[in-house]
Design a protein around this motif. Structure first.
Motif, PDB file in Angstrom:
ATOM      1  N   ALA A 167       0.836  -1.212   0.000  1.00  0.00           N
ATOM      2  CA  ALA A 167       0.000   0.000   0.000  1.00  0.00           C
ATOM      3  C   ALA A 167       0.869   1.259   0.000  1.00  0.00           C
ATOM      4  CB  ALA A 167      -0.962  -0.004   1.191  1.00  0.00           C
ATOM      5  N   ASN A 168       1.862   1.243  -0.865  1.00  0.00           N
ATOM      6  CA  ASN A 168       2.841   2.329  -0.922  1.00  0.00           C
ATOM      7  C   ASN A 168       2.503   3.244  -2.098  1.00  0.00           C
ATOM      8  OD1 ASN A 168       5.265   3.867  -1.482  1.00  0.00           O
ATOM      9  ND2 ASN A 168       6.330   2.483  -0.067  1.00  0.00           N
ATOM     10  N   ASN A 169       2.170   4.483  -1.792  1.00  0.00           N
ATOM     11  CA  ASN A 169       1.778   5.425  -2.849  1.00  0.00           C
ATOM     12  C   ASN A 169       2.935   5.776  -3.783  1.00  0.00           C
ATOM     13  OD1 ASN A 169      -0.841   5.563  -1.917  1.00  0.00           O
ATOM     14  ND2 ASN A 169      -0.410   7.289  -0.538  1.00  0.00           N
ATOM     15  N   LEU A 170       4.149   5.806  -3.238  1.00  0.00           N
ATOM     16  CA  LEU A 170       5.310   6.139  -4.068  1.00  0.00           C
ATOM     17  C   LEU A 170       5.526   5.078  -5.153  1.00  0.00           C
ATOM     18  CD1 LEU A 170       7.593   8.146  -4.479  1.00  0.00           C
ATOM     19  CD2 LEU A 170       9.001   6.781  -2.905  1.00  0.00           C
ATOM     20  N   ILE A 171       5.360   3.809  -4.797  1.00  0.00           N
ATOM     21  CA  ILE A 171       5.501   2.719  -5.786  1.00  0.00           C
ATOM     22  C   ILE A 171       4.385   2.813  -6.808  1.00  0.00           C
ATOM     23  CG2 ILE A 171       5.608   0.223  -6.121  1.00  0.00           C
ATOM     24  CD1 ILE A 171       6.751  -0.056  -3.347  1.00  0.00           C
ATOM     25  N   TYR A 172       3.161   3.175  -6.363  1.00  0.00           N
ATOM     26  CA  TYR A 172       2.052   3.370  -7.302  1.00  0.00           C
ATOM     27  C   TYR A 172       2.398   4.442  -8.351  1.00  0.00           C
ATOM     28  CZ  TYR A 172      -1.718   0.550  -5.284  1.00  0.00           C
ATOM     29  OH  TYR A 172      -2.513  -0.486  -4.895  1.00  0.00           O
ATOM     30  N   ILE A 173       2.953   5.559  -7.859  1.00  0.00           N
ATOM     31  CA  ILE A 173       3.310   6.654  -8.778  1.00  0.00           C
ATOM     32  C   ILE A 173       4.350   6.183  -9.789  1.00  0.00           C
ATOM     33  CG2 ILE A 173       4.430   8.928  -8.898  1.00  0.00           C
ATOM     34  CD1 ILE A 173       3.152   9.559  -6.183  1.00  0.00           C
ATOM     35  N   PHE A 174       5.364   5.461  -9.296  1.00  0.00           N
ATOM     36  CA  PHE A 174       6.408   4.974 -10.192  1.00  0.00           C
ATOM     37  C   PHE A 174       5.849   3.963 -11.193  1.00  0.00           C
ATOM     38  CE2 PHE A 174      10.352   2.349 -10.910  1.00  0.00           C
ATOM     39  CZ  PHE A 174      10.998   3.315 -11.673  1.00  0.00           C
ATOM     40  N   PHE A 175       4.926   3.117 -10.754  1.00  0.00           N
ATOM     41  CA  PHE A 175       4.309   2.121 -11.645  1.00  0.00           C
ATOM     42  C   PHE A 175       3.536   2.815 -12.769  1.00  0.00           C
ATOM     43  CE2 PHE A 175       0.263  -0.071 -12.552  1.00  0.00           C
ATOM     44  CZ  PHE A 175       0.761  -1.149 -13.285  1.00  0.00           C
ATOM     45  N   PHE A 176       2.707   3.817 -12.412  1.00  0.00           N
ATOM     46  CA  PHE A 176       1.924   4.502 -13.450  1.00  0.00           C
ATOM     47  C   PHE A 176       2.818   5.341 -14.367  1.00  0.00           C
ATOM     48  CE2 PHE A 176      -1.616   3.824 -10.372  1.00  0.00           C
ATOM     49  CZ  PHE A 176      -2.419   3.085 -11.221  1.00  0.00           C
ATOM     50  N   PHE A 177       3.955   5.789 -13.837  1.00  0.00           N
ATOM     51  CA  PHE A 177       4.915   6.492 -14.686  1.00  0.00           C
ATOM     52  C   PHE A 177       5.477   5.549 -15.752  1.00  0.00           C
ATOM     53  CE2 PHE A 177       9.453   7.523 -15.378  1.00  0.00           C
ATOM     54  CZ  PHE A 177       9.287   8.709 -16.083  1.00  0.00           C
TER      55      PHE A 177
END
Length: 313
Positions: free
Chosen positions: A52-62
């Motif tokens: 549930a890490n938002n930073l990893i989510y951002i990197f994934f969508f990038f």
């Protein structure tokens, strides 16, 4: 009136469908690097969900945005390129030759890293940049199995710009035909009776004397002049004018295989051109004039390439 409008609209739609069907379709698939990139993105997605890490989510969508952008750009980069025609090239049977093709970019954007291959597994291919609304020539590696008028295999125009994640390509099923020259095989020395045997026996006009050095031919020592000047002198001559060579089918009688006889003639023609001789060739009922230069060279090799063995005797 309305029926005429409907009919004209149907005809326009049919013409558009026909032009689209004639145009080579563009296909796209991920490369090996693209598959690894997708696997990494999948791992990041599961990590983002698990932690549930938002930073990893951002990197994934990038990363996903990079992949989608790359897919659109790669497809348009290749789709803008159209095959025009086969240009003249010098290809010998059994040798790694280069077929020269002409391609055109009909879009308003530059196409980068465009390649053309006959074998999709080819490891080496020339890459070119085609400016907007411009055309360029491209070399394609091809080894011809036989001499004569040969149909080229299916041509593949491809590119993986900008990120190398995906490769787009289009297939040209019948790009055209080329004339393949016979393989250059046989004896390098020119045959007796062709005129080359007179070169070794002839000398040019006398120029002057020069001092003898180790390795100079002894037969050119001028003994009288050497005695007068008390030093060993040799005669120096101008280069003799090269005689015109003439190659015939009969000069290859010692070779049994007709195809090898044509290959021997092709080798002699190639050597004569490389050594700047004036030469001619007689094959069957065809006699070329005595000349030299690339056009004359191509003319002689084309005669050999298109020769019918059964008519040569």
């Amino acid at each position: 009136m309305a029926s005429n409008v409907v009919e004209s609209g149907r005809q326009l739609f049919k013409r558009q469908r026909q032009s689209q069907s004639k145009k080579a379709r563009t296909y796209i698939l991920p490369t090996g690097f693209g598959l690894a990139f997708g696997l990494m993105g999948l791992v990041l997605f599961f990590m983002a969900v698990g932690y549930a890490n938002n930073l990893i989510y951002i990197f994934f969508f990038f990363l996903i945005s990079i992949a989608v952008t790359g897919m659109v750009v790669t497809n348009r980069n290749v789709e803008a390129i159209q095959f025009q025609r086969i240009l003249a090239g010098d290809i010998f049977s059994g040798e790694d030759g280069r077929v020269r093709i002409q391609i055109v970019n009909k879009s308003s954007a530059v196409s980068y890293g465009i390649q053309a291959v006959f074998n999709r597994k080819a490891t080496e291919a020339e890459a070119v940049t085609v400016e907007a609304e411009d055309e360029t020539a491209l070399n394609v590696h091809w080894t011809a199995p036989h001499r004569g008028q040969q149909s080229l295999p299916a041509l593949r125009i491809q590119g993986s710009y900008p990120f190398g994640l995906l490769q787009a390509w289009k297939q040209i099923k019948s790009p055209g035909t080329v004339v393949v020259y016979p393989a250059r095989k046989g004896t390098v020395e020119f045959p007796m009776g062709s005129g080359a045997d007179s070169v070794a026996q002839s000398v040019g006009l006398f120029l002057n004397h020069k001092q003898y050095q180790s390795g100079d031919p002894v037969r050119r020592i001028d003994w009288k002049a050497s005695a007068r000047r008390n030093e060993v002198l040799i005669k120096k001559f101008e280069e003799p004018e090269k005689p015109a060579l003439n190659f015939t089918w009969e000069q290859t009688e010692s070779i049994r295989d007709p195809e090898l006889r044509l290959s021997q003639l092709a080798l002699w023609i190639d050597q004569a051109e490389a050594q700047n001789y004036v030469y001619s060739m007689r094959l069957g009922g065809v006699q070329t004039p005595s000349a030299k230069g690339r056009e004359h060279w191509r003319r002689c090799l084309e005669i050999l390439a298109l020769a019918r063995v059964g008519e040569l005797g």
